[in-house]
Enzyme design. Structure first.
Site, PDB file in Angstrom:
ATOM      1  N   GLY A 107       0.823  -1.201   0.000  1.00 48.05           N
ATOM      2  CA  GLY A 107       0.000   0.000   0.000  1.00 48.05           C
ATOM      3  C   GLY A 107       0.861   1.257   0.000  1.00 48.05           C
ATOM      4  N   GLU A 115       9.820  -2.552   3.972  1.00 47.43           N
ATOM      5  CA  GLU A 115       9.041  -2.439   2.727  1.00 47.43           C
ATOM      6  C   GLU A 115       9.928  -1.939   1.584  1.00 47.43           C
ATOM      7  OE1 GLU A 115       4.628  -1.442   4.624  1.00 47.43           O
ATOM      8  OE2 GLU A 115       5.935   0.197   4.039  1.00 47.43           O
TER       9      GLU A 115
END
Length: 239
Positions: free
Chosen positions: A91, A112
Protein backbone atom coordinates in the site's frame (compact mmCIF):
# COMPACT_ATOMS: atom_id res chain seq x y z
CA UNK A 1 -21.72 5.72 8.21
CA UNK A 2 -21.99 1.92 8.04
CA UNK A 3 -22.89 2.00 4.34
CA UNK A 4 -19.86 4.20 3.73
CA UNK A 5 -17.64 1.90 5.77
CA UNK A 6 -18.95 -1.12 3.89
CA UNK A 7 -18.24 0.60 0.58
CA UNK A 8 -14.73 1.47 1.73
CA UNK A 9 -14.12 -2.11 2.87
CA UNK A 10 -15.46 -3.46 -0.44
CA UNK A 11 -13.21 -1.08 -2.33
CA UNK A 12 -10.13 -2.26 -0.41
CA UNK A 13 -11.15 -5.88 -1.03
CA UNK A 14 -11.57 -5.26 -4.77
CA UNK A 15 -8.22 -3.57 -5.16
CA UNK A 16 -6.50 -6.23 -3.03
CA UNK A 17 -8.06 -8.94 -5.17
CA UNK A 18 -7.06 -7.15 -8.40
CA UNK A 19 -3.43 -7.18 -7.21
CA UNK A 20 -3.56 -10.81 -6.02
CA UNK A 21 -4.98 -11.82 -9.43
CA UNK A 22 -1.78 -10.59 -11.09
CA UNK A 23 0.41 -13.05 -9.21
CA UNK A 24 1.40 -16.15 -11.21
CA UNK A 25 2.34 -19.63 -10.05
CA UNK A 26 5.97 -20.25 -8.97
CA UNK A 27 6.42 -16.56 -8.04
CA UNK A 28 8.30 -15.15 -5.09
CA UNK A 29 5.97 -12.45 -3.74
CA UNK A 30 6.77 -9.47 -1.54
CA UNK A 31 3.93 -9.14 0.97
CA UNK A 32 3.30 -5.57 2.09
CA UNK A 33 1.81 -4.14 5.24
CA UNK A 34 -1.51 -2.41 5.89
CA UNK A 35 -5.27 -2.88 5.55
CA UNK A 36 -5.54 -3.00 1.73
CA UNK A 37 -2.54 -5.30 1.33
CA UNK A 38 -4.05 -7.56 3.99
CA UNK A 39 -6.89 -8.33 1.56
CA UNK A 40 -4.34 -9.12 -1.18
CA UNK A 41 -2.67 -11.61 1.18
CA UNK A 42 -6.05 -13.15 1.99
CA UNK A 43 -6.92 -13.54 -1.72
CA UNK A 44 -3.49 -15.05 -2.45
CA UNK A 45 -4.21 -17.61 0.27
CA UNK A 46 -7.62 -18.34 -1.29
CA UNK A 47 -6.05 -18.86 -4.73
CA UNK A 48 -3.47 -21.24 -3.25
CA UNK A 49 -6.11 -23.20 -1.38
CA UNK A 50 -8.29 -23.60 -4.48
CA UNK A 51 -5.28 -24.82 -6.48
CA UNK A 52 -5.60 -21.97 -8.97
CA UNK A 53 -2.16 -20.79 -7.83
CA UNK A 54 0.78 -23.10 -7.08
CA UNK A 55 4.25 -22.86 -5.56
CA UNK A 56 4.29 -19.24 -4.48
CA UNK A 57 6.54 -18.14 -1.64
CA UNK A 58 6.05 -14.92 0.31
CA UNK A 59 8.60 -12.44 1.66
CA UNK A 60 6.86 -10.46 4.44
CA UNK A 61 7.70 -6.79 5.05
CA UNK A 62 6.58 -6.80 8.67
CA UNK A 63 5.53 -8.98 11.56
CA UNK A 64 1.90 -8.12 10.66
CA UNK A 65 2.36 -9.43 7.10
CA UNK A 66 4.08 -12.55 8.43
CA UNK A 67 1.23 -13.38 10.81
CA UNK A 68 -1.39 -12.84 8.07
CA UNK A 69 0.52 -14.94 5.53
CA UNK A 70 0.78 -17.84 7.99
CA UNK A 71 -2.92 -17.51 8.77
CA UNK A 72 -3.79 -17.81 5.06
CA UNK A 73 -1.37 -20.66 4.36
CA UNK A 74 1.25 -18.81 2.31
CA UNK A 75 4.72 -20.36 2.72
CA UNK A 76 7.37 -17.80 3.68
CA UNK A 77 11.06 -17.28 3.04
CA UNK A 78 13.75 -14.70 3.80
CA UNK A 79 16.04 -12.56 1.65
CA UNK A 80 19.18 -14.51 2.55
CA UNK A 81 17.71 -17.64 0.91
CA UNK A 82 16.36 -16.22 -2.37
CA UNK A 83 18.01 -14.34 -5.22
CA UNK A 84 14.97 -12.54 -6.62
CA UNK A 85 11.47 -11.25 -5.90
CA UNK A 86 9.12 -11.49 -8.87
CA UNK A 87 6.32 -9.25 -7.67
CA UNK A 88 5.59 -7.18 -4.57
CA UNK A 89 2.21 -5.85 -3.45
CA UNK A 90 2.08 -3.00 -0.98
CA UNK A 91 0.00 0.00 0.00
CA UNK A 92 0.95 3.69 0.25
CA UNK A 93 -0.09 6.69 2.32
CA UNK A 94 0.31 9.13 -0.58
CA UNK A 95 0.81 8.76 -4.34
CA UNK A 96 1.76 11.73 -6.54
CA UNK A 97 1.18 12.06 -10.33
CA UNK A 98 4.71 10.69 -11.04
CA UNK A 99 3.84 7.64 -8.87
CA UNK A 100 6.28 8.66 -6.16
CA UNK A 101 5.04 7.53 -2.75
CA UNK A 102 5.05 8.28 0.93
CA UNK A 103 4.85 5.09 2.97
CA UNK A 104 5.37 4.25 6.62
CA UNK A 105 2.02 4.87 8.30
CA UNK A 106 2.46 1.42 9.80
CA UNK A 107 6.15 2.06 10.64
CA UNK A 108 7.27 -0.77 8.32
CA UNK A 109 8.75 1.40 5.56
CA UNK A 110 12.37 0.25 5.98
CA UNK A 111 11.62 -3.41 5.35
CA UNK A 112 9.04 -2.44 2.73
CA UNK A 113 11.62 -0.41 0.81
CA UNK A 114 14.10 -3.30 0.84
CA UNK A 115 11.51 -5.77 -0.48
CA UNK A 116 9.64 -3.44 -2.86
CA UNK A 117 12.79 -2.16 -4.60
CA UNK A 118 14.13 -5.72 -5.05
CA UNK A 119 10.93 -6.80 -6.81
CA UNK A 120 10.92 -7.04 -10.61
CA UNK A 121 7.36 -5.65 -10.45
CA UNK A 122 5.99 -3.58 -7.57
CA UNK A 123 2.22 -3.03 -7.52
CA UNK A 124 0.84 -0.33 -5.24
CA UNK A 125 -2.71 -0.76 -3.93
CA UNK A 126 -4.56 2.31 -2.58
CA UNK A 127 -7.95 3.93 -2.37
CA UNK A 128 -8.53 7.22 -4.18
CA UNK A 129 -8.06 9.30 -0.99
CA UNK A 130 -4.31 8.53 -1.18
CA UNK A 131 -3.84 10.35 -4.52
CA UNK A 132 -2.26 13.79 -4.08
CA UNK A 133 -0.94 16.49 -6.40
CA UNK A 134 2.23 16.81 -4.35
CA UNK A 135 3.85 14.55 -1.74
CA UNK A 136 3.57 15.78 1.83
CA UNK A 137 0.15 17.37 1.21
CA UNK A 138 -1.71 15.24 3.75
CA UNK A 139 0.89 12.91 5.22
CA UNK A 140 4.12 13.43 7.12
CA UNK A 141 7.34 11.75 6.02
CA UNK A 142 8.24 8.95 8.44
CA UNK A 143 11.93 8.63 9.27
CA UNK A 144 13.20 5.53 11.09
CA UNK A 145 16.02 6.39 13.47
CA UNK A 146 18.17 4.44 15.92
CA UNK A 147 17.09 5.31 19.49
CA UNK A 148 20.35 6.96 20.66
CA UNK A 149 20.24 9.42 17.73
CA UNK A 150 16.66 10.65 17.77
CA UNK A 151 17.41 14.08 19.34
CA UNK A 152 20.30 15.08 17.02
CA UNK A 153 18.36 13.73 14.02
CA UNK A 154 15.37 15.91 14.95
CA UNK A 155 17.67 18.96 15.15
CA UNK A 156 19.17 18.13 11.74
CA UNK A 157 15.67 17.77 10.25
CA UNK A 158 14.66 21.18 11.65
CA UNK A 159 17.66 22.70 9.85
CA UNK A 160 16.27 21.22 6.61
CA UNK A 161 13.01 23.08 7.24
CA UNK A 162 11.03 20.10 8.51
CA UNK A 163 8.87 19.96 11.62
CA UNK A 164 9.75 16.64 13.32
CA UNK A 165 7.84 14.84 16.03
CA UNK A 166 8.54 11.50 17.64
CA UNK A 167 5.74 9.04 16.87
CA UNK A 168 4.08 7.93 20.11
CA UNK A 169 2.16 4.74 20.73
CA UNK A 170 -1.64 4.90 20.65
CA UNK A 171 -2.54 2.18 23.12
CA UNK A 172 0.78 2.13 24.95
CA UNK A 173 2.84 4.72 26.79
CA UNK A 174 6.01 5.86 25.07
CA UNK A 175 7.21 5.92 21.48
CA UNK A 176 6.32 3.52 18.68
CA UNK A 177 9.03 0.88 18.27
CA UNK A 178 9.60 -0.61 14.79
CA UNK A 179 10.18 -4.30 13.98
CA UNK A 180 13.91 -3.41 13.99
CA UNK A 181 13.70 -1.93 17.51
CA UNK A 182 14.02 1.68 16.36
CA UNK A 183 11.95 4.86 16.65
CA UNK A 184 9.99 6.79 14.03
CA UNK A 185 10.10 10.55 13.58
CA UNK A 186 7.21 11.96 11.52
CA UNK A 187 8.21 15.08 9.62
CA UNK A 188 5.94 17.76 8.18
CA UNK A 189 7.48 19.64 5.25
CA UNK A 190 5.68 22.71 3.91
CA UNK A 191 6.59 21.70 0.38
CA UNK A 192 8.45 18.70 -1.03
CA UNK A 193 9.66 20.07 -4.37
CA UNK A 194 12.21 17.35 -5.06
CA UNK A 195 11.30 14.01 -3.41
CA UNK A 196 14.38 12.21 -4.82
CA UNK A 197 16.73 14.80 -3.35
CA UNK A 198 14.96 14.85 0.02
CA UNK A 199 14.99 11.03 0.22
CA UNK A 200 18.81 11.04 -0.12
CA UNK A 201 19.34 14.02 2.20
CA UNK A 202 17.30 12.45 5.01
CA UNK A 203 19.07 9.10 4.66
CA UNK A 204 22.47 10.86 4.89
CA UNK A 205 21.75 12.13 8.41
CA UNK A 206 23.81 9.92 10.79
CA UNK A 207 21.47 7.73 12.84
CA UNK A 208 18.74 7.58 10.19
CA UNK A 209 18.04 4.08 8.93
CA UNK A 210 15.50 4.83 6.19
CA UNK A 211 12.66 7.23 5.35
CA UNK A 212 9.21 6.84 3.84
CA UNK A 213 9.82 8.58 0.50
CA UNK A 214 9.68 5.95 -2.27
CA UNK A 215 10.88 7.57 -5.51
CA UNK A 216 10.84 5.70 -8.85
CA UNK A 217 9.99 2.36 -7.25
CA UNK A 218 6.71 1.54 -9.01
CA UNK A 219 5.18 1.72 -12.49
CA UNK A 220 1.69 0.54 -11.54
CA UNK A 221 -0.80 1.82 -9.00
CA UNK A 222 -4.19 0.16 -8.58
CA UNK A 223 -6.73 2.62 -7.19
CA UNK A 224 -9.96 1.52 -5.56
CA UNK A 225 -12.84 3.91 -6.17
CA UNK A 226 -16.56 4.04 -5.52
CA UNK A 227 -18.60 4.85 -8.61
CA UNK A 228 -22.39 5.10 -8.30
CA UNK A 229 -22.13 3.26 -5.00
CA UNK A 230 -20.15 0.40 -6.58
CA UNK A 231 -16.46 -0.34 -5.96
CA UNK A 232 -14.22 -0.28 -9.03
CA UNK A 233 -10.48 -0.51 -9.67
CA UNK A 234 -8.58 1.93 -11.87
CA UNK A 235 -5.03 1.41 -13.12
CA UNK A 236 -2.49 4.22 -13.22
CA UNK A 237 0.52 3.24 -15.29
CA UNK A 238 3.70 5.30 -15.34
CA UNK A 239 4.84 6.62 -18.68
Amino acid sequence: MTAEMDASKLMKQQVGKAAADRVQSSSIVGLGTGSTTAYAIQFLGDRLKSGELKDIIGVPTSFQAEVLAREYGIPLTTLDVIDRIDIAIDGADEVDPQLNLIKGGGAAHTREKVVDTLAAEFIVVVDSSKLVDKLGSTFKVPVEVIPMAYAPVMRAIEKLGGKPELRMGVKKAGPVVTDQGNMVIDVKFDSIDNPAELEKTLNNIPGVLENGLFVNTTNLVLVGEIKDGQPSVREIVKG
